[in-house]
Design a protein around this motif. Structure first.
Motif, PDB file in Angstrom:
ATOM      1  N   ALA A   1       0.835  -1.206   0.000  1.00  0.00           N
ATOM      2  CA  ALA A   1       0.000   0.000   0.000  1.00  0.00           C
ATOM      3  C   ALA A   1       0.869   1.256   0.000  1.00  0.00           C
ATOM      4  CB  ALA A   1      -0.944  -0.008   1.200  1.00  0.00           C
ATOM      5  N   PHE A   2       2.021   1.193   0.644  1.00  0.00           N
ATOM      6  CA  PHE A   2       2.984   2.298   0.674  1.00  0.00           C
ATOM      7  C   PHE A   2       3.485   2.591  -0.740  1.00  0.00           C
ATOM      8  CE2 PHE A   2       7.656   3.226   1.228  1.00  0.00           C
ATOM      9  CZ  PHE A   2       7.529   4.526   1.680  1.00  0.00           C
ATOM     10  N   ILE A   3       3.855   1.557  -1.452  1.00  0.00           N
ATOM     11  CA  ILE A   3       4.332   1.726  -2.834  1.00  0.00           C
ATOM     12  C   ILE A   3       3.218   2.290  -3.716  1.00  0.00           C
ATOM     13  CG2 ILE A   3       5.118   0.485  -4.898  1.00  0.00           C
ATOM     14  CD1 ILE A   3       6.634  -1.417  -2.954  1.00  0.00           C
ATOM     15  N   ALA A   4       1.992   1.818  -3.512  1.00  0.00           N
ATOM     16  CA  ALA A   4       0.858   2.222  -4.348  1.00  0.00           C
ATOM     17  C   ALA A   4       0.203   3.533  -3.912  1.00  0.00           C
ATOM     18  CB  ALA A   4      -0.196   1.110  -4.339  1.00  0.00           C
ATOM     19  N   ALA A   5       0.635   4.103  -2.796  1.00  0.00           N
ATOM     20  CA  ALA A   5       0.028   5.346  -2.294  1.00  0.00           C
ATOM     21  C   ALA A   5       0.149   6.448  -3.340  1.00  0.00           C
ATOM     22  CB  ALA A   5       0.713   5.759  -0.995  1.00  0.00           C
ATOM     23  N   PRO A   6      -0.753   7.427  -3.288  1.00  0.00           N
ATOM     24  CA  PRO A   6      -0.689   8.526  -4.264  1.00  0.00           C
ATOM     25  C   PRO A   6       0.707   9.141  -4.337  1.00  0.00           C
ATOM     26  CG  PRO A   6      -2.696   8.673  -2.961  1.00  0.00           C
ATOM     27  CD  PRO A   6      -1.864   7.575  -2.354  1.00  0.00           C
ATOM     28  N   ARG A   7       1.151   9.404  -5.544  1.00  0.00           N
ATOM     29  CA  ARG A   7       2.528   9.868  -5.780  1.00  0.00           C
ATOM     30  C   ARG A   7       2.821  11.234  -5.158  1.00  0.00           C
ATOM     31  NH1 ARG A   7       5.991   6.471  -6.196  1.00  0.00           N
ATOM     32  NH2 ARG A   7       7.382   8.021  -7.069  1.00  0.00           N
ATOM     33  N   HIS A   8       1.810  12.065  -4.967  1.00  0.00           N
ATOM     34  CA  HIS A   8       2.060  13.393  -4.424  1.00  0.00           C
ATOM     35  C   HIS A   8       2.410  13.370  -2.932  1.00  0.00           C
ATOM     36  CE1 HIS A   8      -2.172  12.891  -3.275  1.00  0.00           C
ATOM     37  NE2 HIS A   8      -1.936  13.794  -2.337  1.00  0.00           N
ATOM     38  N   LEU A   9       2.173  12.249  -2.270  1.00  0.00           N
ATOM     39  CA  LEU A   9       2.467  12.155  -0.835  1.00  0.00           C
ATOM     40  C   LEU A   9       3.961  11.998  -0.597  1.00  0.00           C
ATOM     41  CD1 LEU A   9      -0.366   9.713   0.328  1.00  0.00           C
ATOM     42  CD2 LEU A   9      -0.294  12.206   0.572  1.00  0.00           C
ATOM     43  N   THR A  10       4.448  12.640   0.446  1.00  0.00           N
ATOM     44  CA  THR A  10       5.834  12.417   0.855  1.00  0.00           C
ATOM     45  C   THR A  10       5.968  10.963   1.317  1.00  0.00           C
ATOM     46  OG1 THR A  10       5.431  12.971   3.174  1.00  0.00           O
ATOM     47  CG2 THR A  10       6.024  14.819   1.688  1.00  0.00           C
ATOM     48  N   PRO A  11       7.184  10.444   1.414  1.00  0.00           N
ATOM     49  CA  PRO A  11       7.320   9.062   1.895  1.00  0.00           C
ATOM     50  C   PRO A  11       6.681   8.823   3.265  1.00  0.00           C
ATOM     51  CG  PRO A  11       9.363   9.763   0.886  1.00  0.00           C
ATOM     52  CD  PRO A  11       8.470  10.982   0.957  1.00  0.00           C
ATOM     53  N   ILE A  12       6.796   9.778   4.166  1.00  0.00           N
ATOM     54  CA  ILE A  12       6.221   9.607   5.507  1.00  0.00           C
ATOM     55  C   ILE A  12       4.695   9.602   5.411  1.00  0.00           C
ATOM     56  CG2 ILE A  12       6.138  10.484   7.880  1.00  0.00           C
ATOM     57  CD1 ILE A  12       8.990   9.677   6.866  1.00  0.00           C
ATOM     58  N   ALA A  13       4.136  10.545   4.651  1.00  0.00           N
ATOM     59  CA  ALA A  13       2.684  10.611   4.486  1.00  0.00           C
ATOM     60  C   ALA A  13       2.175   9.366   3.754  1.00  0.00           C
ATOM     61  CB  ALA A  13       2.293  11.880   3.725  1.00  0.00           C
ATOM     62  N   ALA A  14       2.962   8.847   2.821  1.00  0.00           N
ATOM     63  CA  ALA A  14       2.573   7.630   2.100  1.00  0.00           C
ATOM     64  C   ALA A  14       2.547   6.434   3.043  1.00  0.00           C
ATOM     65  CB  ALA A  14       3.533   7.368   0.933  1.00  0.00           C
ATOM     66  N   TYR A  15       3.487   6.379   3.980  1.00  0.00           N
ATOM     67  CA  TYR A  15       3.492   5.281   4.945  1.00  0.00           C
ATOM     68  C   TYR A  15       2.290   5.401   5.879  1.00  0.00           C
ATOM     69  CZ  TYR A  15       5.087   1.415   7.675  1.00  0.00           C
ATOM     70  OH  TYR A  15       5.142   0.189   8.281  1.00  0.00           O
ATOM     71  N   GLU A  16       1.993   6.609   6.323  1.00  0.00           N
ATOM     72  CA  GLU A  16       0.812   6.828   7.167  1.00  0.00           C
ATOM     73  C   GLU A  16      -0.455   6.406   6.411  1.00  0.00           C
ATOM     74  OE1 GLU A  16      -1.646  10.544   9.119  1.00  0.00           O
ATOM     75  OE2 GLU A  16       0.450  10.855   8.559  1.00  0.00           O
ATOM     76  N   TYR A  17      -0.536   6.761   5.150  1.00  0.00           N
ATOM     77  CA  TYR A  17      -1.663   6.373   4.295  1.00  0.00           C
ATOM     78  C   TYR A  17      -1.791   4.853   4.241  1.00  0.00           C
ATOM     79  CZ  TYR A  17      -4.103   5.537  -0.157  1.00  0.00           C
ATOM     80  OH  TYR A  17      -4.954   5.085  -1.134  1.00  0.00           O
ATOM     81  N   ALA A  18      -0.659   4.173   4.052  1.00  0.00           N
ATOM     82  CA  ALA A  18      -0.654   2.708   3.938  1.00  0.00           C
ATOM     83  C   ALA A  18      -1.115   2.043   5.228  1.00  0.00           C
ATOM     84  CB  ALA A  18       0.743   2.222   3.556  1.00  0.00           C
ATOM     85  N   VAL A  19      -0.644   2.528   6.356  1.00  0.00           N
ATOM     86  CA  VAL A  19      -1.041   1.973   7.648  1.00  0.00           C
ATOM     87  C   VAL A  19      -2.545   2.141   7.846  1.00  0.00           C
ATOM     88  CG1 VAL A  19      -0.858   2.315  10.158  1.00  0.00           C
ATOM     89  CG2 VAL A  19       1.209   2.221   8.757  1.00  0.00           C
ATOM     90  N   THR A  20      -3.048   3.316   7.522  1.00  0.00           N
ATOM     91  CA  THR A  20      -4.481   3.587   7.663  1.00  0.00           C
ATOM     92  C   THR A  20      -5.294   2.664   6.761  1.00  0.00           C
ATOM     93  OG1 THR A  20      -4.016   5.879   8.227  1.00  0.00           O
ATOM     94  CG2 THR A  20      -6.246   5.384   7.485  1.00  0.00           C
ATOM     95  N   GLU A  21      -4.831   2.463   5.535  1.00  0.00           N
ATOM     96  CA  GLU A  21      -5.530   1.580   4.592  1.00  0.00           C
ATOM     97  C   GLU A  21      -5.595   0.142   5.120  1.00  0.00           C
ATOM     98  OE1 GLU A  21      -6.919   2.018   1.235  1.00  0.00           O
ATOM     99  OE2 GLU A  21      -7.050   3.999   2.172  1.00  0.00           O
ATOM    100  N   VAL A  22      -4.466  -0.376   5.552  1.00  0.00           N
ATOM    101  CA  VAL A  22      -4.402  -1.779   5.973  1.00  0.00           C
ATOM    102  C   VAL A  22      -5.166  -1.999   7.274  1.00  0.00           C
ATOM    103  CG1 VAL A  22      -2.872  -3.644   6.729  1.00  0.00           C
ATOM    104  CG2 VAL A  22      -2.295  -2.296   4.703  1.00  0.00           C
ATOM    105  N   PHE A  23      -4.913  -1.189   8.277  1.00  0.00           N
ATOM    106  CA  PHE A  23      -5.586  -1.402   9.553  1.00  0.00           C
ATOM    107  C   PHE A  23      -7.066  -1.038   9.481  1.00  0.00           C
ATOM    108  CE2 PHE A  23      -1.220  -1.570  11.131  1.00  0.00           C
ATOM    109  CZ  PHE A  23      -1.301  -2.759  11.826  1.00  0.00           C
ATOM    110  N   GLY A  24      -7.409  -0.132   8.590  1.00  0.00           N
ATOM    111  CA  GLY A  24      -8.810   0.213   8.395  1.00  0.00           C
ATOM    112  C   GLY A  24      -9.614  -0.901   7.747  1.00  0.00           C
ATOM    113  N   SER A  25      -8.938  -1.807   7.068  1.00  0.00           N
ATOM    114  CA  SER A  25      -9.633  -2.899   6.379  1.00  0.00           C
ATOM    115  C   SER A  25      -9.678  -4.196   7.185  1.00  0.00           C
ATOM    116  CB  SER A  25      -8.967  -3.167   5.020  1.00  0.00           C
ATOM    117  OG  SER A  25      -7.677  -3.714   5.209  1.00  0.00           O
TER     118      SER A  25
END
Length: 191
Positions: free
Chosen positions: A75-99
């Motif tokens: 999910a981190f790799i696939a996160a929107p490209r405009h996100l910084t690496p840290i924001a992309a990791y936060e996005y990925a964690v939210t996606e996975v744990f939210g599901s």
């Protein structure tokens, strides 16, 4: 046909692993970690002790849900490209744990609570965090614009994992603390 049988085989392995983990966590909750044997876990999961050890090297390994890190990294790799690496990791964690299903969330909560209470498991926590640094280091090749060497990616991965450690220590599923802590790191990084 071969792909389907491979898929069926993988699904059966997954189901066996989950059954062992589910029964182990149930027994740990009912009778305590120290008072639960591998033999009791195997019997409850309807597998042999040998099968238990094929899935988990040691009893305390049941406490670690090794299934999330690869999902988070994908999910981190696939996160929107405009996100910084840290924001992309936060996005990925939210996606996975939210599901997570309620059953998976409950199992992870019990496993992580015990993980911090069982001294024999502390070495496993360290090993999992080192593995996660490696996974994030590799994944950063897909997130960072411009050339970066492995040492640079490893330092950034270590910073992310350091934040995870700080937010998660003795706090199972730190869903509120982790995004806040990652945001602090992101704000302090100069991109």
């Amino acid at each position: 046909m071969r792909i389907e049988s491979g898929s069926l085989r993988e699904r059966k392995k997954w189901q066996t692993r989950q059954a062992i983990r589910r029964e182990a966590l149930r027994l740990f909750t009912e009778q305590g970690y120290a008072d639960t044997t591998v033999e009791q876990i195997a019997e409850a999961a309807e597998v042999s002790p040998r099968t238990f050890y094929r899935y988990f090297r040691v009893k305390e390994a049941v406490l670690i849900s090794a299934d999330h890190s690869p999902l988070i990294v994908a999910a981190f790799i696939a996160a929107p490209r405009h996100l910084t690496p840290i924001a992309a990791y936060e996005y990925a964690v939210t996606e996975v744990f939210g599901s997570l299903s309620e059953q998976d969330r409950e199992a992870d909560l019990i496993g992580q609570q015990l993980l911090y209470q069982v001294p024999e498991a502390h070495g496993l926590i360290y090993a999992e965090l080192i593995k996660l640094i490696g996974l994030i280091t590799d994944a950063l090749q897909h997130r960072l614009d411009g050339p970066t060497d492995e040492a640079e990616r490893s330092v950034l991965a270590g910073a992310i994992v350091g934040v995870i450690m700080g937010a998660a220590h003795n706090t199972p599923l730190p869903e509120k603390a982790l995004p806040s802590a990652l945001s602090i790191l992101d704000a302090k990084m100069s991109w």
